[in-house]
Design an enzyme around this catalytic site. Structure first.
Site, PDB file in Angstrom:
ATOM      1  N   ASP A  24       4.410  -3.339   3.898  1.00  0.00           N
ATOM      2  CA  ASP A  24       3.188  -4.091   3.563  1.00  0.00           C
ATOM      3  C   ASP A  24       2.017  -3.193   3.149  1.00  0.00           C
ATOM      4  O   ASP A  24       1.971  -2.003   3.452  1.00  0.00           O
ATOM      5  CB  ASP A  24       2.766  -4.987   4.732  1.00  0.00           C
ATOM      6  CG  ASP A  24       2.625  -4.230   6.053  1.00  0.00           C
ATOM      7  OD1 ASP A  24       3.320  -3.218   6.252  1.00  0.00           O
ATOM      8  OD2 ASP A  24       1.807  -4.654   6.897  1.00  0.00           O
ATOM      9  N   GLU A  79       3.632  -4.439   9.158  1.00  0.00           N
ATOM     10  CA  GLU A  79       3.280  -3.369  10.114  1.00  0.00           C
ATOM     11  C   GLU A  79       1.793  -3.395  10.421  1.00  0.00           C
ATOM     12  O   GLU A  79       1.365  -3.084  11.536  1.00  0.00           O
ATOM     13  CB  GLU A  79       3.687  -2.002   9.546  1.00  0.00           C
ATOM     14  CG  GLU A  79       3.654  -0.877  10.583  1.00  0.00           C
ATOM     15  CD  GLU A  79       2.268  -0.406  10.982  1.00  0.00           C
ATOM     16  OE1 GLU A  79       2.053  -0.117  12.164  1.00  0.00           O
ATOM     17  OE2 GLU A  79       1.388  -0.331  10.098  1.00  0.00           O
TER      18      GLU A  79
HETATM   19 ZN   LIG Z   1      -1.868   1.545   8.287  1.00  0.00          ZN
HETATM   20 ZN   LIG Z   2       1.010   2.884   8.096  1.00  0.00          ZN
END
Ligand SMILES: [Zn+2]
Ligand SMILES: [Zn+2]
Length: 405
Positions: free
Chosen positions: A80, A138
């Protein structure tokens, strides 16, 4: 082993770099990684390996089964990007307004795909199984994409014996990798405090309960958590980043709100923090006649590297890259990273990959999450090499042991 790995990576390098730019130009936010996941799945399928998609959201899992029996190792990347406008001025900058790969997850995804392309060519001599885990979200702290993938079984059947991941690290120069046994990245929690008193005329304190005076004492007292409740050999940070309260210069404030962040480097200290903060803030506020309410949002846990795996891998990497290129980090960093969820489940090692170009100082280099962040492309082949080496070396060490179900 390294003599076999290097030419394979060199063969795929142009492809790996172009995959990276493709992802960089088309960044997707956490939980929206549709196109990135589709690109990842297509490339994995090309190699003939087994591919699962939509694993815990937009997660992708590739399973490469070697021809020889052995253990199971996994490599993990995150896919992401961040909600920020790219200002690097690069010709290949983000095509998507307000979205940018400012944390290098484009590089991570391309490197693990590169490792997949190289390892797939070694299938006939591979002693065991390699799993390639591409996780979404994440950056979506405190939820993160890792727990959903774990719940969907990416670490099971065959059970993963060791997991490796890597993050580009702008403080380190290109050509260097770094990690350490134990804590590598901290836990990042969020704190919301509301102090309540009772408003009154500014000239009549006896008729009110001053929330601002209480807040001043609470802030001072909270600073003693780090100095008096945490061992001087451990570390923690309690930062109150915002404070707001009061309505007018001559009115005693009835309420003050504060927000802050708490960073810790071990699960034990992380677990102790909310209780300490609550009892100090409530105790001080109540002692002064007011009240306090707290919301505490626990973020990612600390990322704990497996000590044995770390020591062993650092030693081996020094052998292939030279001792100057492998640095044992003195201290953990306090930024959160949801690789930590995987590292709670299986022996894991997370590495930092230097990406600061030669001739650029630490001060000149834009940090992670900055809209001018440009990791050095020259770091990519080394990153792929280290990932492939870690996977192969681990499988070689387990040769012939058979897979665990
Ligand atoms: Zn980051
Ligand atoms: Zn990262």
């Amino acid at each position: 082993m390294i003599e076999t790995i290097r030419p394979l990576i060199a063969k795929h390098l142009n492809r790996i770099l172009s995959i990276r730019w493709d992802i960089h130009k088309n960044p997707e936010l956490s939980k929206e990684e549709r196109k990135t996941a589709a690109l990842v799945a297509d490339i994995l399928r090309e190699t003939g390996m087994e591919v699962r998609t939509s694993v815990g959201g937009h997660g992708v899992l590739g399973v490469l089964r070697g021809r020889l029996p052995g253990g199971t190792v996994a490599l993990r990347a995150d896919m992401d990007a961040l909600p920020m406008e790219e200002k690097t001025g690069l010709p290949d900058a983000s095509f998507v307004k307000g979205v940018m790969h400012a944390c290098g997850h484009d590089v991570h995804t391309a490197m693990v795909l590169g490792a997949a392309l190289a390892l797939a060519e070694m299938k006939d001599s591979l002693p065991g199984t390699v799993k390639f885990i591409f996780q979404p979200a994440e950056e979506n702290n405190p939820e993160g994409g890792a727990p959903a993938m774990i719940r969907e079984g990416v670490l099971k059947n065959p059970d993963v014996d060791a997991l490796f991941g890597m993050h580009v690290w702008p403080a380190l120069e290109t050509g260097v990798v770094s990690t350490r046994p134990g804590a590598l990245m901290g836990a990042s929690d969020r704190l919301f405090l509301t102090i309540s008193g009772r408003g009154a005329h500014g000239s009549e304190p006896e008729n009110g309960i001053d929330a601002i005076a209480i807040t001043a004492q609470v802030i001072t007292a909270l600073q003693t958590i780090v100095s008096r409740n945490v061992s001087p050999l451990d570390s923690a940070v309690v930062t109150l980043g915002t404070i707001s309260g009061g309505d007018r210069y001559n009115v005693i404030a009835g309420e003050v709100r504060m927000e802050g962040t708490v960073r810790t480097v071990t699960p034990e200290i992380q677990d102790r923090m909310p209780g300490r903060i609550r009892s100090i803030a409530e105790g001080v506020a109540e002692g002064m006649g007011g009240g306090c309410s707290m919301d505490y949002v626990k973020g990612y846990p600390p990322l704990m590297n497996d000590p044995g795996l770390a020591e062993r891998t650092i030693g081996k990497l020094k052998g292939i890259l030279g001792p100057d290129h492998v640095v044992t980090a003195e201290k953990p960093a306090l930024g959160g990273e949801d690789f930590s969820f995987f590292s709670r489940e299986v022996p894991s090692l997370f590495l930092w990959l230097g990406c600061r170009p030669a001739g650029v100082t630490k001060e000149e280099m834009a940090p992670l999450h900055n809209n001018r962040f440009v990791p050095d492309e020259k770091a990519i082949p080394l990153g792929v090499e280290v990932l492939v080496f870690c996977a192969l070396d681990f499988l070689e060490s387990r040769k012939g042991e058979g897979e665990r179900k």
